[in-house]
Motif scaffolding. Sequence first.
Motif, PDB file in Angstrom:
ATOM      1  N   LEU A  16     -23.271  29.718 117.899  1.00 42.19           N
ATOM      2  CA  LEU A  16     -24.064  28.862 117.023  1.00 42.19           C
ATOM      3  C   LEU A  16     -23.708  29.185 115.578  1.00 42.19           C
ATOM      4  N   ILE A  17     -23.392  28.151 114.791  1.00 44.74           N
ATOM      5  CA  ILE A  17     -22.912  28.330 113.420  1.00 44.74           C
ATOM      6  C   ILE A  17     -23.929  27.767 112.428  1.00 44.74           C
ATOM      7  N   LEU A  53     -26.718  22.899 111.691  1.00 45.42           N
ATOM      8  CA  LEU A  53     -26.063  23.740 112.689  1.00 45.42           C
ATOM      9  C   LEU A  53     -24.730  23.144 113.129  1.00 45.42           C
ATOM     10  N   ASN A  54     -23.985  23.940 113.882  1.00 43.34           N
ATOM     11  CA  ASN A  54     -22.787  23.494 114.579  1.00 43.34           C
ATOM     12  C   ASN A  54     -22.569  24.461 115.732  1.00 43.34           C
ATOM     13  N   ALA A 108     -19.346  19.575 116.200  1.00 43.40           N
ATOM     14  CA  ALA A 108     -19.581  18.531 115.203  1.00 43.40           C
ATOM     15  C   ALA A 108     -18.425  18.398 114.221  1.00 43.40           C
ATOM     16  N   GLY A 109     -17.349  19.167 114.444  1.00 42.10           N
ATOM     17  CA  GLY A 109     -16.186  19.077 113.593  1.00 42.10           C
ATOM     18  C   GLY A 109     -16.275  19.957 112.358  1.00 42.10           C
ATOM     19  N   ASP A 135     -14.738  24.455 107.050  1.00 44.02           N
ATOM     20  CA  ASP A 135     -16.032  24.088 106.463  1.00 44.02           C
ATOM     21  C   ASP A 135     -16.760  23.246 107.503  1.00 44.02           C
ATOM     22  N   TYR A 136     -17.729  23.852 108.191  1.00 44.90           N
ATOM     23  CA  TYR A 136     -18.359  23.203 109.334  1.00 44.90           C
ATOM     24  C   TYR A 136     -19.237  22.032 108.903  1.00 44.90           C
ATOM     25  N   ARG A 137     -19.124  20.927 109.649  1.00 49.36           N
ATOM     26  CA  ARG A 137     -20.014  19.801 109.437  1.00 49.36           C
ATOM     27  C   ARG A 137     -21.367  20.099 110.080  1.00 49.36           C
ATOM     28  N   SER A 138     -22.392  19.436 109.569  1.00 45.78           N
ATOM     29  CA  SER A 138     -23.752  19.737 110.012  1.00 45.78           C
ATOM     30  C   SER A 138     -24.144  18.900 111.222  1.00 45.78           C
ATOM     31  N   TRP A 139     -24.841  19.537 112.157  1.00 46.29           N
ATOM     32  CA  TRP A 139     -25.412  18.882 113.337  1.00 46.29           C
ATOM     33  C   TRP A 139     -26.833  19.402 113.494  1.00 46.29           C
TER      34      TRP A 139
END
Length: 823
Positions: free
Chosen positions: A715-716, A743-744, A778-779, A784-788
């Motif tokens: 979990l990010i 999250l992601n 979520a890509g 740079d993680y996208r938000s989910w």
Amino acid sequence: MSRIIRVLLLPLVLVMASAQLPANPGGAQAAGTVTGTMRKWQPVTVSFSGPYAYELDSSPNPFLDYRLQVTFRGPSGQTYNVPGYFDGDGKGGGRGSIWRVKFLPDQAGTWYYKASFRKGTNIAIDLNPSSGTPTGFDGASGSFVVGDVDASAPAFFRWGRLQYVGGYYLKFKEGPYWIKGGTDSPETFLGYDGFDNTPSGPYGILDFAAHVRDWTTGDPVLNTDGADAGKGVIGALNYLGNQHVNSVYFLVMNIGGDGRNVWPYAGKVNPAGSSSDDNTHIDISKMRQWDTVFLHAQKKGIYLHFVLNEAETANKKELDGATLGVERKLFYRELVARFGYLPAIQWNISEEYNLDYNLGATRVKEFAGYIQQVDPYDHPITVHNYGTDLDSVWGPFLDDSRFSVTSFQLESGPGTYDEVVESWRRKSRDAGRPIPIALDELNAVSTSSSSIATQRKAVIWPVYLSGGNLEHYLGGPTTDKTLDDFRQYETLWRYTWYARKFMQDNLPFWQMEPADGLLSSESTSYGGGQVLAKKGEVYAIYLPDANPSGKLDLSGASGTFVQRWYNPRTGSFEGTARTLTAGSAVSLGAPPSSPDDDWVVLIQKAQAGTDTQPPSAPSNLTVTSKTSSSVSLKWDASTDNVAVGGYAIYANGSQVGTTSSTSYTVTNLSPSTTYTFVVKAYDAAGNLSAGSNQVSVQTLSASTTPSLAVTKFVLINADTDQPITELKDGMTLSLSQLPTRHLNIRADTSPSVVGSVRFGLNSNLDYRLERNPPYALAGDSSGDYRSWTPATGTYQVTATPYTSSDGSGTPGSALTIKINVIN
């Protein structure tokens, strides 16, 4: 082959939806059953329960004596009147009571439908809506809700229908203009031994055995008892798609023609052609298999060029003696009803319409007119000619709105191909209707390197930089019926892709015009250079021999321009960008290397502060993993005075891919083969760096490919890009207890870099495809993680690693967990 065997469905998540409109005084029929992904530009099927029938019944004939038309009304009031068809048991069986219609919605929101189902002798081909009598489920109606475009869907199903828009190129409804670069061979593509009831003809039967290895887990199969279960033809499409071949030409009926093994009929047929043939009963299982193949082709970015007649007299006369009678009308209607929903297709009335038995322009127009009336989507229609007197054989169609693209045969063309494209662009414009100029059968190209090099110099670049489109005719008359290994022409596909990619990435080609007169003093090899220009803004020049390169007349332009050299043999820019001052003729100078070879020059108007400095070379290129068909690489980032745009990856001197990250997996490699890799950086101005250090590696043998695996989910925190916790099966997440709701979920793999990872979320098994680490649900954008932010509920997350970058190749061990989300 047993007719009991049926198509196994694509691994597509079907969302069931049905609705019934309020009953009317006459008593409305129940709604049909609606299936599909329920997203804009993706197929929707409405199935009705109607009269029980058998595909060989004659009294009544379920294909002729019933007519299903379904009217769809969209959120903005747009309507489509779509023909339906008898589908037996709905699973490929010829007996049953399932009647269907397929539709491609062009808008998100609520759609309404209403069925007209009528009975009468030959009513299916009658265009009068009031003919016959209502029967069965006539009046059945309902509604369904379509979501917005799926951003992760294949391109054709994101961009919508490919259509004529009044210019020299076709354009996707909500996507880019399109340049054709396809294969004209084999015309017997559907003469494949994996299809039901497909015999061997005079030239045998295709098995595509060389492409079984290109089939991947998760791809469709056609049957369960065939030699390869249909993997050969699906693998062939995978290969063509991976090589960026974007069009396939094929006959759908060659009775009485050369191949004599392709037709849609279930009844008795004499392959040589006969007036007593049963051409009014459709082979339901075969049509289901064709549909599976056609849909897969579209998902791979391949335009389908349906050719409806062959040159031979017996073929042209097979349906109603070459008239627009019952058989021909039914043939056209069934093709439209079953396959017209596909977004990128073209109807070609006949191969060589004027050879042997000359159909004549009047009859060809009549045939096209009927198709246009039946097809609710107005797909492009064309006709293919024989001979070089194009004015007489194609001129009659120029100003006719039923024809929206050419299909020229020019095996011994009048002059050079570029002259034909340029002159017919002018002729169509002067006729008041500019249309795309497509050359679909040129001099045959062989597998020899010299023949393919000639095709690059004499055909590919001259046609494209004259504003045309093309399909390659491979091998000659025999190969055109027997080719089932497209890999023999891999160099040809690569050269074609390099040319198309150059135009798509660098040119507003749909706004440009041929301007060869601006070039002078160049080598006259292959007829000299070609120029495509948007004068004063951008110029693309092809030089079959760059020694000498000549001069470009910029006397009509003003300001500063930037010149770059593009290598058509490697598909990359080379050398350093050069600044030019307009106002007079400018010398193009010498290319970066190999001046006696062919080169492309790109000259673009300089913007304020135009960048001419290349990035630094990537460093520390290393191999992180390898399989029998792939090698994963990583390297240290380059720097640039403005910004690094990305990296080009080369294998044995040829560009094999680009990426914006500092890792890449090269796929489609051969087992037990040594490859040398180099990476170069480029910036937004097109400046290319020097090469990185070279690394050489031998791929594994086919029997020693290591297994891939997803080892865990993490979990990010999408705000900080940092891990929060490892996710375990059955874990409960309380959103209020987490540091963020942004999250992601990251999937960790072994090895750490794989070809790609496909995520599934709940019932959507194709939720997202990630090609580079980190692999995120979520890509991400370079880490740079996208938000989910999940809603409360239960989620099933699956991740499957693959050896190839497009979610194909060999799959590894997947990991699936269920998590509960609460507030």
